[in-house]
Design a protein around this motif. Structure first.
Motif, PDB file in Angstrom:
ATOM      1  N   THR A 104       0.843  -1.188   0.000  1.00 42.72           N
ATOM      2  CA  THR A 104       0.000   0.000   0.000  1.00 42.72           C
ATOM      3  C   THR A 104       0.881   1.241   0.000  1.00 42.72           C
ATOM      4  O   THR A 104       2.114   1.148   0.176  1.00 42.72           O
ATOM      5  CB  THR A 104      -0.883   0.009   1.265  1.00 42.72           C
ATOM      6  N   PRO A 105       0.263   2.411  -0.193  1.00 44.85           N
ATOM      7  CA  PRO A 105       1.051   3.643  -0.130  1.00 44.85           C
ATOM      8  C   PRO A 105       1.721   3.847   1.222  1.00 44.85           C
ATOM      9  O   PRO A 105       2.691   4.591   1.340  1.00 44.85           O
ATOM     10  CB  PRO A 105       0.022   4.741  -0.412  1.00 44.85           C
ATOM     11  N   TRP A 106       1.177   3.124   2.261  1.00 45.97           N
ATOM     12  CA  TRP A 106       1.757   3.313   3.589  1.00 45.97           C
ATOM     13  C   TRP A 106       2.803   2.252   3.920  1.00 45.97           C
ATOM     14  O   TRP A 106       3.327   2.207   5.019  1.00 45.97           O
ATOM     15  CB  TRP A 106       0.620   3.242   4.623  1.00 45.97           C
ATOM     16  N   GLY A 107       3.122   1.397   2.923  1.00 41.08           N
ATOM     17  CA  GLY A 107       4.168   0.406   3.111  1.00 41.08           C
ATOM     18  C   GLY A 107       3.705  -0.919   3.628  1.00 41.08           C
ATOM     19  O   GLY A 107       4.533  -1.794   3.924  1.00 41.08           O
ATOM     20  N   ASN A 108       2.398  -1.118   3.793  1.00 40.25           N
ATOM     21  CA  ASN A 108       1.886  -2.406   4.254  1.00 40.25           C
ATOM     22  C   ASN A 108       1.812  -3.390   3.088  1.00 40.25           C
ATOM     23  O   ASN A 108       1.438  -3.032   1.974  1.00 40.25           O
ATOM     24  CB  ASN A 108       0.495  -2.233   4.862  1.00 40.25           C
ATOM     25  N   ILE A 109       2.179  -4.632   3.358  1.00 38.47           N
ATOM     26  CA  ILE A 109       2.131  -5.677   2.335  1.00 38.47           C
ATOM     27  C   ILE A 109       0.734  -6.249   2.295  1.00 38.47           C
ATOM     28  O   ILE A 109       0.221  -6.764   3.307  1.00 38.47           O
ATOM     29  CB  ILE A 109       3.168  -6.784   2.622  1.00 38.47           C
ATOM     30  N   ILE A 110       0.085  -6.130   1.130  1.00 35.82           N
ATOM     31  CA  ILE A 110      -1.252  -6.682   0.960  1.00 35.82           C
ATOM     32  C   ILE A 110      -1.162  -8.162   0.642  1.00 35.82           C
ATOM     33  O   ILE A 110      -1.900  -8.987   1.190  1.00 35.82           O
ATOM     34  CB  ILE A 110      -2.000  -5.940  -0.160  1.00 35.82           C
ATOM     35  N   ALA A 111      -0.234  -8.520  -0.249  1.00 34.15           N
ATOM     36  CA  ALA A 111      -0.059  -9.917  -0.663  1.00 34.15           C
ATOM     37  C   ALA A 111       1.366 -10.093  -1.181  1.00 34.15           C
ATOM     38  O   ALA A 111       2.026  -9.133  -1.580  1.00 34.15           O
ATOM     39  CB  ALA A 111      -1.079 -10.275  -1.750  1.00 34.15           C
ATOM     40  N   GLY A 112       1.804 -11.323  -1.140  1.00 38.79           N
ATOM     41  CA  GLY A 112       3.114 -11.607  -1.719  1.00 38.79           C
ATOM     42  C   GLY A 112       4.148 -12.025  -0.687  1.00 38.79           C
ATOM     43  O   GLY A 112       3.814 -12.447   0.426  1.00 38.79           O
ATOM     44  N   TYR A 113       5.390 -11.905  -1.071  1.00 34.07           N
ATOM     45  CA  TYR A 113       6.510 -12.429  -0.301  1.00 34.07           C
ATOM     46  C   TYR A 113       7.256 -11.281   0.365  1.00 34.07           C
ATOM     47  O   TYR A 113       7.636 -10.298  -0.289  1.00 34.07           O
ATOM     48  CB  TYR A 113       7.481 -13.181  -1.221  1.00 34.07           C
ATOM     49  N   GLU A 114       7.429 -11.437   1.676  1.00 32.97           N
ATOM     50  CA  GLU A 114       8.244 -10.458   2.374  1.00 32.97           C
ATOM     51  C   GLU A 114       9.711 -10.649   2.007  1.00 32.97           C
ATOM     52  O   GLU A 114      10.165 -11.748   1.737  1.00 32.97           O
ATOM     53  CB  GLU A 114       8.066 -10.612   3.894  1.00 32.97           C
ATOM     54  N   GLY A 115      10.444  -9.588   2.031  1.00 33.78           N
ATOM     55  CA  GLY A 115      11.875  -9.655   1.710  1.00 33.78           C
ATOM     56  C   GLY A 115      12.191  -9.473   0.243  1.00 33.78           C
ATOM     57  O   GLY A 115      13.365  -9.399  -0.138  1.00 33.78           O
ATOM     58  N   LEU A 116      11.143  -9.433  -0.591  1.00 30.29           N
ATOM     59  CA  LEU A 116      11.366  -9.192  -2.020  1.00 30.29           C
ATOM     60  C   LEU A 116      11.632  -7.703  -2.220  1.00 30.29           C
ATOM     61  O   LEU A 116      10.740  -6.876  -1.988  1.00 30.29           O
ATOM     62  CB  LEU A 116      10.154  -9.637  -2.831  1.00 30.29           C
ATOM     63  N   ALA A 117      12.862  -7.391  -2.599  1.00 23.60           N
ATOM     64  CA  ALA A 117      13.267  -5.989  -2.714  1.00 23.60           C
ATOM     65  C   ALA A 117      12.604  -5.348  -3.923  1.00 23.60           C
ATOM     66  O   ALA A 117      12.258  -6.017  -4.904  1.00 23.60           O
ATOM     67  CB  ALA A 117      14.785  -5.882  -2.816  1.00 23.60           C
ATOM     68  N   GLU A 118      12.459  -4.035  -3.832  1.00 26.96           N
ATOM     69  CA  GLU A 118      11.859  -3.277  -4.918  1.00 26.96           C
ATOM     70  C   GLU A 118      12.962  -2.721  -5.822  1.00 26.96           C
ATOM     71  O   GLU A 118      13.932  -2.135  -5.323  1.00 26.96           O
ATOM     72  CB  GLU A 118      11.032  -2.130  -4.351  1.00 26.96           C
ATOM     73  N   PRO A 119      12.884  -2.913  -7.139  1.00 30.33           N
ATOM     74  CA  PRO A 119      13.902  -2.354  -8.052  1.00 30.33           C
ATOM     75  C   PRO A 119      13.991  -0.842  -7.913  1.00 30.33           C
ATOM     76  O   PRO A 119      13.050  -0.175  -7.488  1.00 30.33           O
ATOM     77  CB  PRO A 119      13.404  -2.766  -9.432  1.00 30.33           C
ATOM     78  N   ARG A 120      15.153  -0.310  -8.295  1.00 26.71           N
ATOM     79  CA  ARG A 120      15.407   1.121  -8.130  1.00 26.71           C
ATOM     80  C   ARG A 120      14.536   1.958  -9.067  1.00 26.71           C
ATOM     81  O   ARG A 120      14.185   3.086  -8.734  1.00 26.71           O
ATOM     82  CB  ARG A 120      16.887   1.415  -8.402  1.00 26.71           C
ATOM     83  N   GLN A 121      14.251   1.450 -10.254  1.00 30.43           N
ATOM     84  CA  GLN A 121      13.471   2.212 -11.234  1.00 30.43           C
ATOM     85  C   GLN A 121      12.161   1.497 -11.519  1.00 30.43           C
ATOM     86  O   GLN A 121      12.076   0.265 -11.481  1.00 30.43           O
ATOM     87  CB  GLN A 121      14.255   2.398 -12.540  1.00 30.43           C
ATOM     88  N   GLN A 122      11.138   2.304 -11.781  1.00 26.39           N
ATOM     89  CA  GLN A 122       9.823   1.770 -12.108  1.00 26.39           C
ATOM     90  C   GLN A 122       9.792   1.317 -13.571  1.00 26.39           C
ATOM     91  O   GLN A 122      10.382   1.942 -14.440  1.00 26.39           O
ATOM     92  CB  GLN A 122       8.751   2.842 -11.884  1.00 26.39           C
ATOM     93  N   MET A 123       9.106   0.208 -13.798  1.00 29.19           N
ATOM     94  CA  MET A 123       8.850  -0.314 -15.148  1.00 29.19           C
ATOM     95  C   MET A 123      10.136  -0.618 -15.915  1.00 29.19           C
ATOM     96  O   MET A 123      10.157  -0.591 -17.141  1.00 29.19           O
ATOM     97  CB  MET A 123       7.993   0.676 -15.959  1.00 29.19           C
ATOM     98  N   VAL A 124      11.198  -0.909 -15.189  1.00 29.28           N
ATOM     99  CA  VAL A 124      12.468  -1.294 -15.800  1.00 29.28           C
ATOM    100  C   VAL A 124      12.919  -2.586 -15.143  1.00 29.28           C
ATOM    101  O   VAL A 124      13.042  -2.655 -13.907  1.00 29.28           O
ATOM    102  CB  VAL A 124      13.538  -0.204 -15.625  1.00 29.28           C
TER     103      VAL A 124
END
Length: 467
Positions: A104-124
């Motif tokens: 969510t916009p507040w950083g809460n995980i709705i679904a999926g795997y914890e620990g999966l890092a977010e890439p530095r750039q969007q859509m790349v």
């Protein structure tokens, strides 16, 4: 066994180095292999880029399907119903595993795997590590109906790279097969072209080594390619020189036989006369004439032998340290008695030392012939002077006489073998100056004719001075 294989390989390499066709094939093959290697490296990079593009498109499509499935339920809670198609899109038969995360916009995980890092750039797409596995990940943001205008959820989707690597390998292998076929075809065409291109060279070789060629006829330059025509011209020029040399040898043999036949006939006649003569005085006179004729034949044979030794290639070249002043004194001492008998004043004007490098025996023969010629063609009373001095980098030898000299128009001809000036009464053989030129050429010097101060002949020899 290893030694035998090594010997056979060495023999094969030696034959390859000795073959023009083999060397051309090696260079052409090496060029094709280098080009193929470069193309394969580029194909590998291109295949990897293509596989990444395909994977990134699949990730982007999957992320959008997941993002569109996120909604706000009746209680105001954000929920995500992951569509199976968003995950099944990666089921390509290579056992890839899919990981995702929706926040969510507040950083809460709705679904999926914890620990999966977010890439530095969007859509790349980005290569990352997750749970000690190589993955390709992508992140997108997507608005959710029911949230405020800035209510954007973030979807991270990742997949292991098995399918990506397999696609890259298939693309590379396809390029490898295609390029290998092209290289093989180019190699076959090259072999055929080389054989066709070298056919004129092989025909020229066969013509050169033909055992039945009795005459050295020139080759046609138009029978070979433009690049090889200078070689044909060089061969024709060489054969022309060989023909001239063979003609000169034939003339030499003919002249030598003639020169020897005449005195030998005279010797036979004089011997017969001496044997029949009853008068003692007449017999003595015939024997004296026989002795003179014998000396002439002996001198002619010596000159023929000297001329043969002086010719290029007839003996191993020598580089002895010679003092021409010493040789000049020794030669004049040996010729002094003959000069006195002829009534000729024989003199020497030489520097203390005149160092040169060369064949001492041949240089001595050269000076002997110069002095002998001068004594033979100088009438009594007369004088013959040998001058020797060092001028810069040369030793200059000059033999002057008071004889009749040689006309300027015949200066070139007198160096030919057996050439004699018409009207000459001296008993020479016509080999003296020919010997002188051969010896001087072999020593890297020059010989010229001129006029002496007394009006006779002056022969000037310039030899490189030993530093």
């Amino acid at each position: 066994m290893a030694a035998l294989l090594w010997r056979r390989a060495s023999d094969g390499l030696a034959l390859l180095r000795a073959s023009l066709l083999g060397q051309l094939l090696v260079w052409v093959t090496a060029t094709l292999v280098i080009v193929l290697s470069i193309n394969l490296v580029l194909s590998l990079r291109q295949g990897n880029a293509t596989a990444e593009i395909v994977t990134d498109n699949m990730l982007l499509g999957s992320a959008r399907m997941i993002a569109e499935a996120v909604h706000v339920d009746g209680s105001g809670t954000i929920a995500a119903d992951i569509p199976p198609a968003a995950l099944e899109i990666f089921n390509t038969g290579y056992g890839d595993r899919v990981y995702y995360k929706v926040t969510t916009p507040w950083g809460n995980i709705i679904a999926g795997y914890e620990g999966l890092a977010e890439p530095r750039q969007q859509m790349v797409g980005q290569n990352m590590q997750f749970r000690d596995m190589d993955i390709r990940a992508m992140a997108i943001t997507h608005p959710v109906v029911g949230l405020s205008e800035d209510g954007l959820v973030t979807v991270v989707i990742a997949v292991t790279r098995n399918g990506q690597k397999a696609l890259r390998h298939r693309l590379w292998w396809s390029d490898f097969v295609n390029q290998s076929v092209l290289v093989a075809a180019a190699g076959l065409v090259t072999v055929f072209g080389l054989r066709r291109g070298l056919a004129p060279v092989l025909r020229l070789r066969d013509a050169v080594v033909a055992s039945k060629r009795e005459r050295l006829e020139p080759f046609d330059p138009a029978s070979v390619q433009t690049e090889l025509r200078p070689l044909v011209h060089a061969l024709n020029d060489y054969m022309g020189r060989v023909q001239k040399q063979m003609a000169a040898q034939r003339r030499f043999v003919s002249n030598a036989a003639h020169q020897l036949r005449t005195p030998l006939t005279l010797l036979s006649t004089q011997a017969a006369v001496a044997a029949r003569e009853q008068d003692e005085a007449a017999r003595l006179e015939a024997l004296q004439a026989l002795t003179r004729s014998t000396r002439q034949v002996s001198r002619l044979a010596e000159q023929l032998l000297t001329l043969t030794r002086a010719e290029p290639g007839s003996r191993a070249p020598r580089a002895e340290h010679i003092d021409m002043a010493v040789i000049a004194r020794e030669v004049l001492e040996a010729q002094a008695v003959d000069a006195l008998q002829r009534g000729i004043d024989l003199g020497l004007d030489a520097e203390e030392k005149a160092p040169v490098v060369g064949d001492g025996t041949m240089l001595r023969e050269m000076l002997v012939n110069l002095v002998d010629n001068a004594l033979r063609y100088t009438p009594a009373p007369g004088d013959v002077t040998v001058r020797l001095k060092c001028v810069e980098d040369h030793v200059v030898l000059r033999v002057e006489d008071s004889g009749p000299g040689i006309p300027v128009s015949e200066h070139d001809q007198v160096f030919e073998r057996f050439y004699r000036i018409i009207g000459t009464k001296a008993d020479g053989s016509g080999l003296g100056l020919a010997i002188v030129r051969e010896v001087v050429d072999g020593a890297g010097g020059t010989v010229t004719l001129g006029s002496a101060a007394s009006g006779g002949l002056a022969v000037t020899v310039r030899l490189p001075r030993r530093q």
